[in-house]
Design a protein around this motif. Structure first.
Motif, mmCIF file in Angstrom:
data_model
loop_
_atom_site.group_PDB
_atom_site.id
_atom_site.type_symbol
_atom_site.label_atom_id
_atom_site.label_comp_id
_atom_site.label_asym_id
_atom_site.label_seq_id
_atom_site.Cartn_x
_atom_site.Cartn_y
_atom_site.Cartn_z
ATOM 1 N N HIS A 150 0.942 -0.808 0.282
ATOM 2 C CA HIS A 150 -0.416 0.321 0.165
ATOM 3 C C HIS A 150 0.811 1.389 0.056
ATOM 4 C CE1 HIS A 150 -4.056 -1.143 0.689
ATOM 5 N NE2 HIS A 150 -3.799 -2.350 1.102
ATOM 6 N N VAL A 151 1.913 1.515 0.755
ATOM 7 C CA VAL A 151 3.130 2.068 0.791
ATOM 8 C C VAL A 151 2.963 2.310 -0.381
ATOM 9 C CG1 VAL A 151 4.959 3.200 1.750
ATOM 10 C CG2 VAL A 151 3.541 1.905 3.283
ATOM 11 N N ALA A 152 3.557 1.909 -1.249
ATOM 12 C CA ALA A 152 4.234 1.744 -2.836
ATOM 13 C C ALA A 152 3.341 2.175 -3.839
ATOM 14 C CB ALA A 152 4.959 0.106 -3.358
ATOM 15 N N ASP A 153 1.926 2.039 -3.378
ATOM 16 C CA ASP A 153 1.015 2.228 -4.405
ATOM 17 C C ASP A 153 0.703 3.901 -4.045
ATOM 18 O OD1 ASP A 153 0.256 -0.253 -4.858
ATOM 19 O OD2 ASP A 153 -1.119 -0.943 -4.003
ATOM 20 N N HIS A 154 0.671 4.502 -2.710
ATOM 21 C CA HIS A 154 0.930 5.614 -2.783
ATOM 22 C C HIS A 154 2.156 6.169 -2.812
ATOM 23 C CE1 HIS A 154 -3.019 5.951 -0.350
ATOM 24 N NE2 HIS A 154 -2.928 4.432 -0.022
ATOM 25 N N ASP A 155 2.934 6.258 -3.722
ATOM 26 C CA ASP A 155 4.159 6.180 -4.565
ATOM 27 C C ASP A 155 5.035 6.983 -3.801
ATOM 28 O OD1 ASP A 155 3.245 6.460 -7.341
ATOM 29 O OD2 ASP A 155 2.076 8.854 -6.699
ATOM 30 N N PHE A 156 5.501 6.926 -2.601
ATOM 31 C CA PHE A 156 6.898 6.322 -1.734
ATOM 32 C C PHE A 156 7.659 4.987 -1.994
ATOM 33 C CE2 PHE A 156 2.905 8.395 0.568
ATOM 34 C CZ PHE A 156 4.116 9.255 1.232
#
Length: 333
Positions: A281-287
């Motif tokens: 989820h963190v990756a999906d939020h562009d982090f």
């Protein structure tokens, strides 16, 4: 215990100053984790504050030692591809939560020594009077707000089946403080709503605990400080369902985009808790990067969404050779 600490300090110093240690750290990066810098060192010495707090004298001692042994660099200089190559080992300072004393006590010393730092904000708290439960409950139980406030909070805890340990009334200050530390650690398992309700039973403080957005912008304008998200409500991300997790990530990200000129592309997990679902989820939020709390050093090959950090306590800041021991432990193959 004193002999054990002496051996660690001596071994740490030898490691940093030996050919073997210099070779192992060549091109490496170390990320430090701090939280608070209090107004005086005696307050930070107590066990229930020691892990999250350092005093100004200890913090300045740490900065002096770091500059002698490392290149103190912005976090992104360690994380960006190709940044870790040659020269002395690089070290970056990070602060979690966004405490007001980061501006009042930490920043003047960072500016004096020209050491950059990154501060990760629990964004719901910034510019509000919302309080961190650990500070409010801990200081109320420590009698910082008087006996009446303490007795009221104890009643609330007893109604939840959480009686205080007997040692919290010990006459010895160190034993009493250590008992409080252990009790607060047991409260971490309570639901966030319960912790919030307990915090509401504590007295209001004269100043907000967290930074406000004016302070955030002023620190950012200095060129020494950059900001990233540390959750919105500081909820433990692994305990949230997918919808609440996405809401938490979006709210914290949007707050930084609105409040800062150059927010960091780095997420910082509240309490360090993460799993595969949270990382996705963190990756999906562009982090592209996220910070954990597992100790270690960074060589550019770690999982970028589970970056290691080494925590700094008052004890470590007073005795930085203990930090070199922890770096040695983290650098071993």
């Amino acid at each position: 215990m004193a002999i054990k600490q002496l051996l660690k300090r001596t071994s740490g110093w030898l490691y940093l100053n030996s050919p073997v240690g210099r070779h192992q750290l060549h091109g490496a990066g170390v990320i430090l984790m701090l939280h608070r810098v209090l107004a005086n060192d005696r307050a930070a010495d107590l066990p229930h504050r020691n892990e999250l707090c350092v005093g100004p004298k200890a913090f300045e001692h740490l900065l002096t030692w770091l500059k002698k042994n490392f290149d103190c660099v912005p976090l992104m200089e360690i994380l960006q591809p190709g940044a870790i190559r040659t020269g002395r080992p690089k070290i970056a300072l990070t602060f979690d939560d966004g405490w007001r004393d980061n501006a009042l006590n930490a920043f003047p010393l960072l500016k004096k020594h020209q050491v950059p730092a990154s501060i990760f904000l629990s964004t719901d708290y910034i510019g509000s009077r919302q309080r961190f439960w650990w500070e409010s409950l801990g200081e109320t139980l420590w009698r910082s707000h008087g006996e009446k406030a303490r007795a009221h909070l104890i009643e609330c805890l007893q109604r939840l089946g959480l009686p205080l340990p007997v040692l919290l009334d010990d006459l010895d200050v160190q034993r009493r403080s250590l008992a409080l530390l252990h009790f607060l650690q047991t409260l971490k398992t309570l639901p966030p709503g319960e912790l919030s309700r307990l915090t509401d039973q504590c007295p209001d403080e004269s100043l907000p605990q967290a930074l406000d957005w004016h302070q955030v912008r002023a620190l950012e304008a200095s060129g020494l400080i950059r900001f990233g998200p540390h959750g919105a409500s500081h909820s433990i991300l692994t305990g949230l369902d997918d919808q609440r997790l996405d809401e938490e990530l979006s709210r914290s990200r949007n707050a930084l985009l609105n409040g800062c000129n150059r927010p960091l592309p780095v997420y910082c997990y509240p309490n360090g808790n993460h799993d595969e679902r949270v990382r996705e989820h963190v990756a999906d939020h562009d982090f592209p990067f996220a910070l954990g709390t597992v100790a270690g050093i960074y060589r550019g090959i770690s999982d970028p969404l589970a970056l290691p950090r080494i925590g700094i306590s008052q004890r470590t800041a007073r005795n930085p050779e203990l930090l070199s021991w922890r770096i040695y432990r983290g650098a071993r193959p």
